[in-house]
Design a protein around this motif. Sequence first.
Motif, PDB file in Angstrom:
ATOM      1  N   ALA A 126       2.081   2.287  -3.547  1.00 33.66           N
ATOM      2  CA  ALA A 126       1.007   2.912  -4.324  1.00 33.66           C
ATOM      3  C   ALA A 126       0.723   4.323  -3.815  1.00 33.66           C
ATOM      4  O   ALA A 126       0.463   5.237  -4.614  1.00 33.66           O
ATOM      5  N   ALA A 127       0.769   4.510  -2.498  1.00 33.11           N
ATOM      6  CA  ALA A 127       0.491   5.830  -1.927  1.00 33.11           C
ATOM      7  C   ALA A 127       1.541   6.848  -2.347  1.00 33.11           C
ATOM      8  O   ALA A 127       1.222   8.008  -2.660  1.00 33.11           O
ATOM      9  N   ARG A 137       3.420   6.739  -5.083  1.00 32.37           N
ATOM     10  CA  ARG A 137       3.253   7.016  -6.517  1.00 32.37           C
ATOM     11  C   ARG A 137       2.073   7.957  -6.753  1.00 32.37           C
ATOM     12  O   ARG A 137       2.178   8.921  -7.527  1.00 32.37           O
ATOM     13  N   ARG A 138       0.952   7.708  -6.081  1.00 32.44           N
ATOM     14  CA  ARG A 138      -0.222   8.567  -6.259  1.00 32.44           C
ATOM     15  C   ARG A 138       0.072   9.996  -5.843  1.00 32.44           C
ATOM     16  O   ARG A 138      -0.276  10.955  -6.549  1.00 32.44           O
ATOM     17  N   ALA A 139       0.709  10.159  -4.707  1.00 40.40           N
ATOM     18  CA  ALA A 139       0.972  11.506  -4.198  1.00 40.40           C
ATOM     19  C   ALA A 139       1.983  12.238  -5.076  1.00 40.40           C
ATOM     20  O   ALA A 139       1.862  13.444  -5.311  1.00 40.40           O
ATOM     21  N   ASP A 172       5.618  11.897 -15.727  1.00 41.82           N
ATOM     22  CA  ASP A 172       4.858  10.728 -15.271  1.00 41.82           C
ATOM     23  C   ASP A 172       5.596   9.437 -15.606  1.00 41.82           C
ATOM     24  O   ASP A 172       5.636   8.502 -14.794  1.00 41.82           O
ATOM     25  N   ASP A 200       6.859   6.618 -12.999  1.00 41.76           N
ATOM     26  CA  ASP A 200       6.362   5.246 -13.121  1.00 41.76           C
ATOM     27  C   ASP A 200       7.499   4.234 -13.088  1.00 41.76           C
ATOM     28  O   ASP A 200       7.326   3.097 -12.629  1.00 41.76           O
ATOM     29  N   LEU A 241       2.549  11.722  -8.327  1.00 45.97           N
ATOM     30  CA  LEU A 241       1.892  12.068  -9.591  1.00 45.97           C
ATOM     31  C   LEU A 241       0.916  13.226  -9.403  1.00 45.97           C
ATOM     32  O   LEU A 241       0.805  14.107 -10.258  1.00 45.97           O
ATOM     33  N   ALA A 242       0.217  13.246  -8.264  1.00 45.42           N
ATOM     34  CA  ALA A 242      -0.722  14.334  -7.995  1.00 45.42           C
ATOM     35  C   ALA A 242      -0.002  15.671  -7.868  1.00 45.42           C
ATOM     36  O   ALA A 242      -0.532  16.718  -8.258  1.00 45.42           O
ATOM     37  N   ASP A 246       0.526  17.052 -11.342  1.00 43.13           N
ATOM     38  CA  ASP A 246      -0.621  16.866 -12.244  1.00 43.13           C
ATOM     39  C   ASP A 246      -0.950  18.109 -13.064  1.00 43.13           C
ATOM     40  O   ASP A 246      -1.526  18.015 -14.141  1.00 43.13           O
ATOM     41  N   GLU A 259       0.826  -1.208   0.000  1.00 45.38           N
ATOM     42  CA  GLU A 259       0.000   0.000   0.000  1.00 45.38           C
ATOM     43  C   GLU A 259       0.861   1.258   0.000  1.00 45.38           C
ATOM     44  O   GLU A 259       0.521   2.272  -0.627  1.00 45.38           O
TER      45      GLU A 259
END
Length: 218
Positions: free
Chosen positions: A5-6, A8-10, A28, A32, A12-13, A16, A2
């Motif tokens: 993933a957290a 990577r999400r943060a 991006d 990745d 990328l955000a 953005d 988890e």
Amino acid sequence: MEEVAAVRRAALAAVDDVEPDRLRARIDARLDEASLAPGVLTLVSAGATRDPPVDLADGVADRAAGVQLIYEGLSLTRQLARDDPWDGGDSEAADLDILIADILVSRGFYLLARTDAADAAVSVVRSFGRDQTVQRTTGDEALDGALETDILELAVVAGVTAAGIRPTAPLREYATGLAADGLPPNADLLAEEVADALRARAGAEQPAGDGTEAAADH
């Protein structure tokens, strides 16, 4: 996984809103493919030293993204300095990568600016600049790995200060030891023994804010 993933999400955000689309797509793609060890260690450090456990939705993921973006920007800068693509290479792509490196570092600073890790982040960048200057002057390739050492120390500082812990010397030393062979795999950082080691070195809870400036200032 988890935490991976957290991060990577943060991360990328945080980029953005970068324009044009071609530039953001290149950022991006780099994120990745990146090792997310700096961000993961930030989350592990926060979770290991805070009770109740860290909630990824309460801003700690942004700290992890800040550390990750600073590393990616400096790592890209180091790569460009090493390869010198302007000398017979793809100079247009290199110009774009220089811009990307600046964006990544600045966004990372933005995410850490109001945290107790802000001064430590500045120290990482200053150390990186000194190391690169010395390396160009002396040819000392051993300095190449200093970035990984410094960034993992920053990760621990960013993580434990989120939990209200002042980063102790044993915590810092443990973090730098994790980078002995470069960035460790994410799975290694998520192992329970890493959390146990961080917890054991954290000591009693104390107000954060003192001693965070010197991370990676060697």
